[in-house]
Design a protein around this motif. Structure first.
Motif, short mmCIF file in Angstrom:
data_model
loop_
_atom_site.label_atom_id
_atom_site.label_comp_id
_atom_site.label_asym_id
_atom_site.label_seq_id
_atom_site.Cartn_x
_atom_site.Cartn_y
_atom_site.Cartn_z
N SER A 27 0.83 -1.20 0.00
CA SER A 27 0.00 0.00 0.00
C SER A 27 0.87 1.26 0.00
N TYR A 53 -2.40 -2.85 -3.25
CA TYR A 53 -3.13 -2.86 -1.99
C TYR A 53 -3.44 -4.25 -1.44
N ASN A 54 -3.63 -5.22 -2.29
CA ASN A 54 -4.10 -6.53 -1.83
C ASN A 54 -3.05 -7.63 -2.05
N GLY A 77 -2.78 -3.77 2.49
CA GLY A 77 -3.71 -2.66 2.66
C GLY A 77 -5.16 -3.10 2.78
N THR A 78 -5.57 -4.03 1.93
CA THR A 78 -6.97 -4.45 1.90
C THR A 78 -7.07 -5.86 1.33
N SER A 137 -1.18 -2.21 6.79
CA SER A 137 -1.23 -0.75 6.73
C SER A 137 -2.24 -0.20 7.72
N TYR A 141 -9.97 2.55 5.26
CA TYR A 141 -10.62 2.73 3.97
C TYR A 141 -12.05 3.19 4.21
#
Length: 268
Positions: A27, A53-54, A77-78, A137, A141
């Motif tokens: 991220s 991010y993933n 991140g996600t 992270s 979101y």
């Protein structure tokens, strides 16, 4: 009296040496920390194909890059991914194409672990003594809703825990998420959007990583590098003055001496 809850971080099971070959993928938090390592002259490659991010996109970057780092930081991140409907593939960037072309879904813990394990295996195939730091992270979101964001982070935290258990000694978890959420739990540690960590928070996490992973040799290098770094950033009023030319010559000598002791060092 203690007025904050400091996150206890055990000393790392491996060290980061001066000018270490490193890779940061993940991220925008990976961007922030990775740039900090670059400033201190680590040979760090940071998100070479953009922010990822993933876990699936992190794997894609690891496969695409040709570097063979000794130390790697993967920042999750996600668990949300976007799938191109026409191919069924997870895309790393929608490239502003119409939303109707994509399907959004959430990776399970097992799927996150699977993608991350493939990334670790790929890194091991390139450098047998590679060590990996996995982080989550701390950036929330808002578009998922704050409960949805927490559920996404929970999935990543569970996946990170499983990954560490799978690769005992090779993969370690660094609690960047917990430091921001539990230790720096005040809005003064956030940027103007109230979601991203501020520069002060990033600097604090950098210091905690030093305490956890930097060897004595690395700390010694950083102490010697700081006056050179500060000198190189200086902008004189008269660059042709005798005083400034003498100052530049002293910097050149100091730089050459540092480079003679640390072969991976370059002031460029």
């Amino acid at each position: 009296m203690e007025f904050r809850t400091k996150v206890d971080i055990p000393h790392g099971g491996f060290t980061i040496e001066p000018c270490e070959r490193m890779l940061f993928v993940g991220s925008c938090f990976a961007d922030n920390i990775g740039r900090r390592f670059q400033e201190e002259k680590f040979q760090a490659t940071v998100n070479p194909f953009g922010v990822m991010y993933n876990p699936a996109s992190i794997l894609h970057t690891v496969r695409r890059t040709d570097c063979s780092p000794r130390r790697v930081v993967l920042t999750l991140g996600t668990n949300h991914v976007y799938i191109l409907k026409s191919t069924g593939e997870i895309v790393d960037n929608c490239r502003k194409r119409p939303a109707r072309l994509f399907e959004e879904r959430e990776l399970t813990v097992d799927e996150c672990v699977g993608y991350l394990a493939q990334a670790v295996d790929e890194l091991v195939s390139r450098c047998s003594d590679v060590r990996v730091i996995v982080t989550v992270s701390p950036i929330r979101y808002a578009k998922y809703g704050y409960h949805g964001s927490q559920l996404s982070k929970a999935t990543l935290l569970l996946a990170a825990d499983r990954l560490v258990a799978m690769y005992g000694g090779r993969v370690e978890y660094f609690p960047a998420y917990e430091i921001v959420c539990d230790e720096l739990r005040d809005y003064r540690f956030y940027a103007d959007d109230m979601l991203h960590p501020s520069a002060v928070a990033v600097e604090y996490i950098w210091q905690r990583m030093q305490e956890t992973y930097f060897s004595a040799d690395t700390m010694s290098f950083l102490r010697e590098w700081q006056p050179i770094k500060k000198g190189l950033a200086h902008r004189p009023s008269d660059p042709q003055s005798a005083e400034y030319l003498e100052f530049r010559e002293r910097l050149r000598v100091m730089t050459e001496q540092l480079a003679s002791r640390y072969p991976g060092f370059s002031a460029d």
